[in-house]
Motif scaffolding. Structure first.
Motif, mmCIF file in Angstrom:
data_model
loop_
_atom_site.group_PDB
_atom_site.id
_atom_site.type_symbol
_atom_site.label_atom_id
_atom_site.label_comp_id
_atom_site.label_asym_id
_atom_site.label_seq_id
_atom_site.Cartn_x
_atom_site.Cartn_y
_atom_site.Cartn_z
ATOM 1 N N SER A 197 -22.559 -20.249 39.104
ATOM 2 C CA SER A 197 -22.553 -20.644 40.511
ATOM 3 C C SER A 197 -21.446 -21.655 40.798
ATOM 4 O O SER A 197 -20.847 -21.647 41.880
ATOM 5 N N TYR A 198 -21.174 -22.521 39.841
ATOM 6 C CA TYR A 198 -20.085 -23.497 39.986
ATOM 7 C C TYR A 198 -18.748 -22.769 40.162
ATOM 8 O O TYR A 198 -17.959 -23.085 41.069
ATOM 9 N N LEU A 199 -18.519 -21.773 39.315
ATOM 10 C CA LEU A 199 -17.274 -21.012 39.415
ATOM 11 C C LEU A 199 -17.235 -20.191 40.708
ATOM 12 O O LEU A 199 -16.174 -20.043 41.332
ATOM 13 N N ALA A 200 -18.404 -19.675 41.128
ATOM 14 C CA ALA A 200 -18.462 -18.943 42.401
ATOM 15 C C ALA A 200 -18.138 -19.869 43.569
ATOM 16 O O ALA A 200 -17.474 -19.465 44.538
ATOM 17 N N GLU A 201 -18.582 -21.121 43.474
ATOM 18 C CA GLU A 201 -18.291 -22.094 44.525
ATOM 19 C C GLU A 201 -16.797 -22.417 44.573
ATOM 20 O O GLU A 201 -16.221 -22.556 45.655
ATOM 21 N N ILE A 202 -16.173 -22.536 43.415
ATOM 22 C CA ILE A 202 -14.722 -22.762 43.360
ATOM 23 C C ILE A 202 -13.989 -21.606 44.038
ATOM 24 O O ILE A 202 -13.027 -21.805 44.799
#
Length: 709
Positions: free
Chosen positions: A503-508
């Motif tokens: 999810s962190y990478l999706a947010e980026i």
């Protein structure tokens, strides 16, 4: 079909109503004699005083972070909703722990009194008290998520409140805005969980270690003997650590798995329907858990295996119900072509059950590993400590394999081979599946401290031998369920952390698609590699800080108990009453002071790593912390659980029984294991999730100011 999402708030309300029903049922039970009421009141006062002081200190931390988030929102790094949702997440997490602890401390004497009637009556009272904790956690967690989901859906229904990218539909922009905002909300729950788990863990184990070292080893008096000044602090600690702390821990996992899976659904192009599934799954799990609680009962003279079977029956029936209902949910909401997601949910359910079973296998004295460990006590403390450490290390293999298999299957059956984002969504659903029956799973865990307290009250109140045998049986079962619960919490934390990293990478990618397209996450990238090393080290540093904290706090208790034995005339003869309040006060002050550094570490490190090493460095750090944290937490929890039950096994009459040299060695092993299983090990769960949450919240800042792009 999106109307089915309304099942989420309905499920939340049902959970809270059932928790209220259980609480009323527990409070209707008789509390017993005046002496039992007095002892219970002492525990209650100590627990209330601790939580009041803890929440006062935590309020300062939340106030500072709230101001920081407000400033970030003012500069456009966050939406204005995040600071307020941060507060609601922390508030509901703390509230769930507070309510659970209030009922737990009100039910200890009631459980002891019920055990005078029968074993089953005692089990039902203790389990109902644990059920309040379980259903308050899932009820408040799902309520918080539902409130913000429907509020944001209404807010972003206005196109003027949206940033719509070229070629993006209004609906796609709306659900992306909702999930991007909600993804940052878990930081409040994570922060509260860390304080509750670390502070409660330091309190309970400082009291436990001090009581055992001076009372059992030096003075040679029984466990829970009223002459021991630390005995009330020990009972208080069971509640603030293993009820309030565990509740906040699993509240965080529960909320984190649902919101991260929702964000992954958007990245996979599943839209509102994809976000609906984890929320409705949680509601289904609540209903299934409620049904499962009615199957937890046993008969008089039941063995440990019978008692374990009674609790397992409830959790397995709940899991089976979820497995049945999840199929039509996926089929009718997402379509027959997405039925692989159902398999991912089943993978999570099975992984949770299997991790619980193998944790029980390594820590329960009904199985060979702990029985063999108890035999090593005959040659002294050194050999039982060596044996416990090796048992814990060996026990890490199976949970790692189970989680690995669950992740692999979930990824590919969800379509990961063709669509990477669909595979990640499947992994998220696997975590939601594992946590879907949290209501009853947490009930079996929170039951343990209630049974432990009941045994202490039975001893201090001088109840009959038959009663003590029943409370000992319930307490021994509680040790096993607590160990199983910790295994479940660790396994769910690992899956939730994996979903949060994705999810962190999706947010980026949402914040800066062009930057994400050129992001180098190859392990040979120095930023990623350094991040991996830092992340791998963090759980060990965190464990060291919390272990040292317990050691320092325990020293204060040891000195105080020795002083009272030395200075209070007639105490050892039972003619004078010890000063219980001083030990409670020492533990409270120590816990508040010692939990500051671990909390700062968890919040500051991801920001510093991000500002120096950039997004890639943070991704490496999160991966490293998840891997080493998962393994270290399993090892510490299982070693501690095995040492505890090895001691119980000897106290039941094996290897010389109570008072023998083997028993004294086992007490030393148990003392070493106390901070392993109840402070450092469980707190690592929260660390690996909080690192991800902080990284998500500060993603915009890291992108804007990192030295390495």
């Amino acid at each position: 079909m999106n109307y089915i999402t309304y099942l989420a708030p309905v499920g939340a309300v049902i959970a809270l109503l059932f928790a209220f029903y259980l609480a009323k049922k527990v409070l209707r039970a008789d509390e017993g004699t005046e002496l039992m009421k007095k002892i219970s009141m002492s525990v209650r006062k100590g627990a209330n005083a601790y939580l009041k002081r803890q929440y006062t200190g935590v309020a300062g931390f939340f106030a500072v972070l709230f101001v920081v988030l407000i400033v970030m929102a003012a500069f456009g790094f966050l939406t204005w909703f995040v600071p307020f949702a941060f507060l609601t997440g922390g508030f509901f997490s703390g509230l769930s722990g507070f309510i659970g602890m209030k009922i737990a401390t009100a039910s200890n004497a009631r459980t002891a009194n019920a055990a005078q009637k029968s074993l089953n009556t005692g089990l039902r009272v203790a389990f109902s008290a644990g059920g309040v904790m379980g259903f308050v956690v899932v009820g408040l967690g799902l309520f918080d998520i539902s409130f913000w989901y429907f509020f944001l859906k209404w807010w972003f229904s206005n196109p003027d409140h949206l940033v719509i990218a070229a070629g993006q539909t209004l609906e796609a922009a709306q659900i992306q805005a909702i999930t991007s905002a909600m993804l940052t909300f878990g930081m409040g729950a994570s922060s509260m969980a860390l304080f509750a788990r670390v502070g409660g863990g330091i309190f309970t184990k400082a009291a436990d270690v001090g009581a055992d070292l001076v009372g059992k080893v030096e003075a040679g008096i029984p466990e829970d003997d009223p002459r021991n000044p630390a005995v009330i602090a020990d009972n208080v600690g069971d509640n603030v650590g293993d009820v309030a702390g565990m509740g906040a821990d699993l509240y965080e996992s529960y909320v984190g798995s649902i919101i991260s899976t929702g964000a992954l659904a958007v990245a996979a192009g599943m839209g509102f329907s994809g976000v609906t599934i984890p929320m409705v799954m949680a509601a289904i799990g609540i209903i299934a858990s409620i049904i499962g609680t009615f199957f937890v009962q046993t008969k008089e003279g039941a063995s440990q295996k019978n008692l374990l079977s009674a609790l397992r029956r409830g959790t397995w029936i709940s899991a089976a119900l979820v497995a049945v209902i999840a199929f039509p949910l996926i089929y009718f909401v997402l379509g027959s072509d997405k039925i692989g997601l159902y398999v991912a949910i089943i993978c999570g359910l099975l992984a949770g059950v299997l991790i619980g079973f193998f944790t029980e296998y390594y820590t329960s004295d009904t199985y060979k590993p702990t029985q063999k460990l108890s035999a090593t006590s005959e040659t002294g403390p050194a050999t039982i400590i060596i044996g416990g450490l090796s048992l814990g290390m060996r026990s890490t293999a199976i949970p790692v394999i189970i989680v690995g298999v669950a992740v692999l299957i979930s990824y590919f059956v969800s379509g990961g081979g063709d669509d990477f984002n669909m595979g990640l969504y499947g992994i998220g659903l696997s975590a939601v599946g594992m946590l879907s029956t949290l209501g009853i799973t947490l009930a079996t865990d929170a039951y343990g401290p209630v049974a432990d307290n009941a045994g202490g009250i039975a001893e201090m109140a001088g109840l009959g031998e038959e009663v003590r045998e029943r409370t000992d049986a319930l307490d021994s079962l509680g040790n096993t369920t607590a160990a199983t619960g910790k295994g479940f919490a660790i396994g769910s934390a690992a899956l939730t952390a994996l979903a949060l990293i994705a999810s962190y990478l999706a947010e980026i990618k949402v914040i800066d698609p062009e930057y994400f397209a050129n992001l180098n996450l190859n392990i040979t990238n120095p930023a990623v590699l350094i991040g991996l090393f830092i992340g791998g080290m963090l759980p060990f540093l965190f464990a060291a800080l919390t272990m040292e904290a317990v050691g320092r706090a325990a020293q204060g208790i040891v000195m105080e108990v020795r002083r009272q034995f030395r200075e209070i005339t007639g105490l050892m003869e039972g003619k004078a009453e010890p000063d219980y309040a001083s030990c409670v006060d020492i533990c409270t002050k120590s816990a508040q002071k010692e939990m500051i550094m671990p909390a700062i570490l968890a919040v500051v490190v991801p920001i510093v790593v991000g500002l120096i090493l950039g997004v890639a460095g943070v991704a490496g750090m999160l991966a490293g912390a998840t891997v080493s944290g998962f393994i270290l937490a399993v090892m510490m929890a299982n070693s501690g659980g095995a040492w505890d039950n090895a001691k119980k096994y000897i106290e039941a009459g094996k290897h010389g029984g109570k008072g023998s040299d083997a028993h004294k060695a086992a007490v030393v092993g148990d003392t070493v294991g106390d901070p392993f299983k109840d402070t450092s090990g469980p707190a690592i769960n929260i660390l690996i999730k909080l690192l991800s949450m902080v990284s998500i919240v500060f993603a915009n800042v890291i992108l804007a100011f990192s030295l390495i792009r």
